[in-house]
Scaffold this active site. Structure first.
Site, PDB file in Angstrom:
ATOM      1  CG  HIS A  99      -2.139  -0.897   0.979  1.00 28.92           C
ATOM      2  ND1 HIS A  99      -3.383  -0.623   1.495  1.00 28.92           N
ATOM      3  CD2 HIS A  99      -2.281  -2.059   0.288  1.00 28.92           C
ATOM      4  CE1 HIS A  99      -4.237  -1.572   1.139  1.00 28.92           C
ATOM      5  NE2 HIS A  99      -3.573  -2.459   0.413  1.00 28.92           N
ATOM      6  CG  HIS A 267      -5.062 -11.271  -3.168  1.00 27.41           C
ATOM      7  ND1 HIS A 267      -6.138 -10.895  -3.946  1.00 27.41           N
ATOM      8  CD2 HIS A 267      -4.661 -10.144  -2.518  1.00 27.41           C
ATOM      9  CE1 HIS A 267      -6.364  -9.596  -3.775  1.00 27.41           C
ATOM     10  NE2 HIS A 267      -5.477  -9.123  -2.913  1.00 27.41           N
TER      11      HIS A 267
END
Length: 723
Positions: A99, A267
Site C-alpha cells: 500500500h 493474495h
C-alpha cells in the site's frame, strides 16, 4: 479563539494558541489565489537531521544482513497487543509495503513509497490503510535500533520484501536509498471528494468507461489504493471490476501480465479481516484520542484483535496455506465454483460453493478450526475477464513462471518511484538493467570542454535555439519519481523528438548541428545539448555586461531507442510549459497553476521559478517564437527588462481576448502582449515581491547569478552521480 473564550477556557496565559488551531486561512478567503506552499515543503526547518547529514551516505554503512535477520525474526515474534495471524506477520508487512508503493501513479510520478509518506496524513488514515499503523509500530524497535542509517521509507518496503522471502519466495532483489520526509505532502492531488470512499462517479466522466478517470488519479475512490474489493461502488460484478483493475494498474505502469501476477502473488499469502462490526472501531490515527498515541481504528468495545479484528470488512484467506509461497491461489480460484456471501462485517465476498475441509485454511489462532477461503471481486476478475483468465491459466499451469513474473513485478512495484538504478544502494541490487528504469550508459569526461564550447559558439545557432533545446531536454525531470531530465539525451529519440512541446522542426535543426560536434569531440550528445544552453546564457549575460561561466559537469550518457520504453515515456510529455509561455490547449486548470505544478515536479522554489521565467522571456525562448511576455527590445540579452517593465507603473495591463496588452498609461499605445503566466508575477503578492527584487537597479548581477544557479540546478537535476 477570542479573548472571551480564552477566559472561559481557564484564562489561557498565551494568545498564540489560536494560531495552532484550524482557523480561516488566506486560501479560505481567496480560494483562487495561487498556492505557492507546494514549492516550500520538506525544507530544513522541518527536518530534524543535522545540516550535513546525508541519508544516502549513512545507509551505505548499514549492516544489511543484520537488518534483514532482525526483520525476518520479527515476522514470527507475535506480540499480544497485536498478535500475528498464524504466528506470522508476513501478510501484514506485505500489505503495508504494497500500500505504500501502490499509491504511485505514473501520470505525475507522485505517491509511492520513496518518502515514507505512509506515516503522515492523509495516507496514514486512509480507510484502505486501516491497521497498517500497527505494522509500522511493530517495526519501531528495528527502526530505533538502526536509527539514522535506516529510513522509515526503506524499512517499510524492506519489511514486505523480507516477508515474502521468509515465506519461500525468491525475490528479484532490493535497493535501499529512500529518504524520509517529515510532514505530509502538500503537492499530491488525491481527488476532490470530501468524504472517504465516496462513490467513484465523482472521479470518472463515466464509471462504465474507466479510461475517463480524472488524471492523474489511479485509485477508483478516495481512500483506496487500487479498486474497491467488493466491486465497482461496492456492487459485485467481476467484469466491471476487471475494467477498473486494468485501468488502475495501467496508471501505475503495469501491463496485464504484471497485473495478474501481482494480484495472485499479493493474495497468495495473508488474509482479509472482517470478523466483527466496523462501527466498533474508533477513529483513524489522525482523529484518534491523544491517549492512543498515534494508533487508530482501536476497538474498545470487543476483543478486536486476532481472529476478531476488522480491517477491510471482508473476512478470510485466499489460500490453504496463507504463510507459504505456492501456487495455491490459482488452485483455489480455478478449483471451485464461487458464490456471493456477506462477511460478518457485512462486506460482499465470494466463497466456494463446495470445498473439502482439508483445503480450507486454518483459523489464525486455533489450528484445529478450519475456515472458508474467500475471493474478492478483483480476484474473480482474474477468472472471468477473458484476457486475465488466459494469463491466469498460464500461471496456474506453470508455477515457476508465476514466481519469476511476480518477483519481477513486485520488484518493479516497490522500486518504480526510485528512478534510475544508479539511485539504488546495497548488496542486493540486481545487475540486470530493466527498461522501466530508464537506463542510461555511462558518459565520457575526458574531452576538452572549452573546445566543444568554442565549436558550439561558432556553429551559427542562435541563443534562443541553444537555450530552448537544452531546457526542453532537461525540463522533463520529475523529483516525484526521479524520471526524465537531460541525461540520456532522449529528446532525440521517440517519442520525445516528436512532441509538440519540443518543436520538432526546430529541434531537428539544432540536433543536426550539435550531433556532429559531439561525434567529433568525443562528448555525448546529452552533454553537448546542455553545453549549448550554457554557451547561449554566457553570451546573453555578456551582452548584459556581466561575465559569467555557467557551471558544467561532463559525464552524461546517450541512451538508445532500445533502452527507451516509448509508451512509458508518454506520461512525461509536456502539455504546458510556463517557462516557454506555452500550453497545448485550453485546460480547466489555469496556466499559472500548471506552471506551479511543473515547478514543484522540477524541484524549484518560487524564487527560482521567478528568475528563470524572467530570464527565459528576455532570451526569446518562447514556444514557436511567440512574443507574449518578451518585455524588452534587447532579445538575447540576459537583462532585468522583464521585471523592470512588469513593475513599471507607467504601464497599464488590459485584457485582449485570451491574452493581455501592456499599454503606455499616458498614450494608450500597445507596448507588449502577455499571458496570465507573465502577469501573475506582478499580480500575486509573493511573486511580485520576488519580481521587485530582480527589478531593482542594484540587482543586475544578482539576477544573472541567480538565473545561472537555477538553470544549473535544472540541468543537473538527474545527475545522481554528482550527489
Amino acid at each position: 479563539m477570542s479573548a472571551q473564550n480564552i477566559q472561559s477556557a481557564g484564562k489561557c496565559p498565551v494568545m498564540h494558541g489560536a494560531n495552532t488551531e484550524v482557523g480561516t486561512s488566506n486560501m479560505d478567503w481567496w480560494p483562487k489565489a495561487l498556492n505557492l506552499d507546494i514549492l516550500h515543503q520538506h525544507d530544513t526547518k522541518t527536518n530534524p537531521m543535522d545540516e550535513e547529514f546525508s541519508y544516502r551516505e549513512a545507509v551505505k554503512t548499514l549492516d544489511f544482513a543484520a537488518v534483514k535477520r532482525d526483520v525476518e525474526a520479527l515476522m514470527t515474534d507475535s506480540q499480544a497487543w497485536w498478535p500475528a495471524d498464524w504466528g506470522h506477520y508476513g501478510g501484514l508487512m506485505i500489505r503495508m509495503a504494497w500500500h505504500a508503493a501502490g499509491s504511485y501513479r505514473a501520470a505525475d510520478g507522485r505517491g509511492g513509497a520513496n518518502t515514507g509518506n505512509q506515516r503522515f496524513a492523509p495516507l496514514n488514515s486512509w480507510p484502505d490503510n486501516a491497521n497498517l499503523d500497527k505494522a509500522r509500530r511493530l517495526l519501531w524497535p528495528i527502526k530505533k535500533k538502526y536509527g539514522n542509517r535506516l529510513s522509515w521509507a526503506d524499512l517499510i518496503v524492506l519489511a514486505g520484501n523480507v516477508a515474502y522471502e521468509s515465506m519461500g519466495l525468491k525475490t528479484f532483489g532490493f535497493g535501499f536509498g529512500r529518504e524520509d520526509i517529515w510532514h505530509p505532502e502538500k503537492d499530491t492531488y488525491w481527488g476532490a471528494e470530501k468524504e472517504w470512499l465516496a462513490p467513484s462517479d465523482e472521479r470518472y466522466g463515466s464509471v462504465d468507461d474507466p479510461s475517463t478517470m480524472e488524471n492523474p488519479l489511479a485509485a477508483v475512490q478516495m481512500g483506496l489504493i487500487y479498486v474497491n474489493p467488493e466491486g465497482v461502488n461496492g456492487k459485485p460484478d467481476p467484469l466491471k471490476t476487471a475494467a477498473q483493475v486494468r485501468e488502475t494498474f495501467a496508471r501505475m505502469g503495469m501491463n496485464d501480465e504484471e497485473t495478474v501476477a501481482l494480484t495472485a502473488g499479493g493474495h497468495t499469502v495473508g488474509k482479509t479481516h472482517g470478523n466483527g462490526r466496523a462501527e466498533n472501531l474508533g477513529p483513524s490515527p489522525e482523529g484518534a484520542d491523544i491517549s492512543e498515541q498515534g494508533l487508530g481504528w482501536m476497538n474498545h468495545k470487543t476483543r478486536g484483535i486476532g481472529r476478531d479484528s476488522v480491517t477491510s470488512g471482508i473476512e478470510g484467506a485466499w489460500t490453504t496455506h496463507p504463510t507459504k509461497w505456492d501456487n495455491g491461489y490459482f488452485d483455489m480460484l480455478f478449483g471451485h465454483e464461487w458464490e456471493l456471501k456477506k462477511s460478518p462485517a457485512g462486506a460482499w465476498q465470494w466463497e466456494p460453493v463446495d470445498i473439502r475441509e482439508e483445503d480450507m485454511p486454518v483459523d489464525v489462532e486455533d489450528p484445529s478450526i478450519r475456515c472458508k477461503p474467500i475471493m474478492t471481486d478483483a480476484d474473480m476478475a482474474m477468472r472471468e475477464d477473458p484476457i486475465y483468465r488466459k494469463i491466469s491459466e498460464r500461471f496456474h499451469k506453470d508455477p515457476a513462471l508465476l514466481t519469476e513474473t511476480f518477483a519481477r513485478a513486485w520488484f518493479k512495484l516497490i522500486h518504480r518511484d526510485m528512478g534510475p538504478k544508479a539511485r539504488y544502494i546495497g548488496p542486493e541490487v540486481p545487475a540486470e538493467d530493466l527498461i522501466w528504469q530508464d537506463p542510461v550508459p555511462a558518459g565520457k569526461t575526458g574531452y576538452d570542454v572549452d573546445a566543444v564550447k568554442a565549436k558550439i559558439a561558432a556553429s551559427g545557432l542562435s541563443i534562443a535555439e541553444m537555450v530552448a533545446t537544452a531546457w526542453d531536454s532537461a525540463r522533463t525531470f520529475r523529483q516525484s519519481d526521479f524520471r526524465g531530465g537531460a541525461n540520456g539525451a532522449r529528446i532525440r529519440l521517440a517519442p520525445q523528438k516528436d512532441w509538440e512541446g519540443n518543436e520538432p522542426a526546430r529541434l531537428q535543426k539544432v540536433l543536426a548541428v550539435l550531433e556532429p560536434i559531439a561525434a567529433d569531440s568525443g562528448a555525448s550528445v546529452a552533454d553537448v545539448i546542455v553545453l549549448a544552453g550554457n554557451v547561449g546564457i554566457e553570451q546573453a549575460a555578456k551582452a548584459a555586461g556581466v561575465n559569467v561561466t555557467v557551471p558544467f559537469a561532463p559525464g552524461r550518457g546517450d541512451a538508445t531507442q532500445e533502452m527507451t520504453d516509448a509508451d512509458g515515456f508518454a506520461v512525461l510529455e509536456p502539455i504546458h510549459d510556463g517557462y516557454r509561455n506555452w500550453v497545448k490547449k485550453d485546460y480547466v486548470v489555469s496556466a499559472e497553476e500548471l506552471m506551479l505544478d511543473r515547478t514543484q515536479l522540477m524541484g524549484l522554489t518560487a524564487a527560482e521559478m521567478t528568475v528563470l521565467v524572467g530570464g527565459m522571456r528576455v532570451l526569446g525562448t518562447n514556444h514557436g517564437g511567440a512574443k507574449h511576455g518578451v518585455f524588452t527590445d534587447k532579445v538575447g540579452t540576459l537583462s532585468q527588462d522583464f521585471f523592470v517593465n512588469l513593475t513599471d507603473m507607467n504601464n497599464v495591463w488590459k485584457p485582449a481576448g485570451a491574452h493581455y496588452e501592456i499599454r503606455d498609461r499616458k498614450t494608450d499605445a500597445v507596448k507588449w502582449t502577455a499571458t496570465r503566466v507573465d502577469l501573475v508575477f506582478g499580480s500575486n503578492s509573493i511573486l511580485r515581491a520576488y519580481a521587485e527584487v530582480y527589478a531593482q537597479d542594484d540587482n543586475q548581477e544578482k539576477f544573472v547569478r541567480d538565473f545561472v544557479n537555477a538553470w544549473t540546478k535544472v540541468m543537473n537535476a538527474d545527475r545522481f552521480d554528482l550527489k
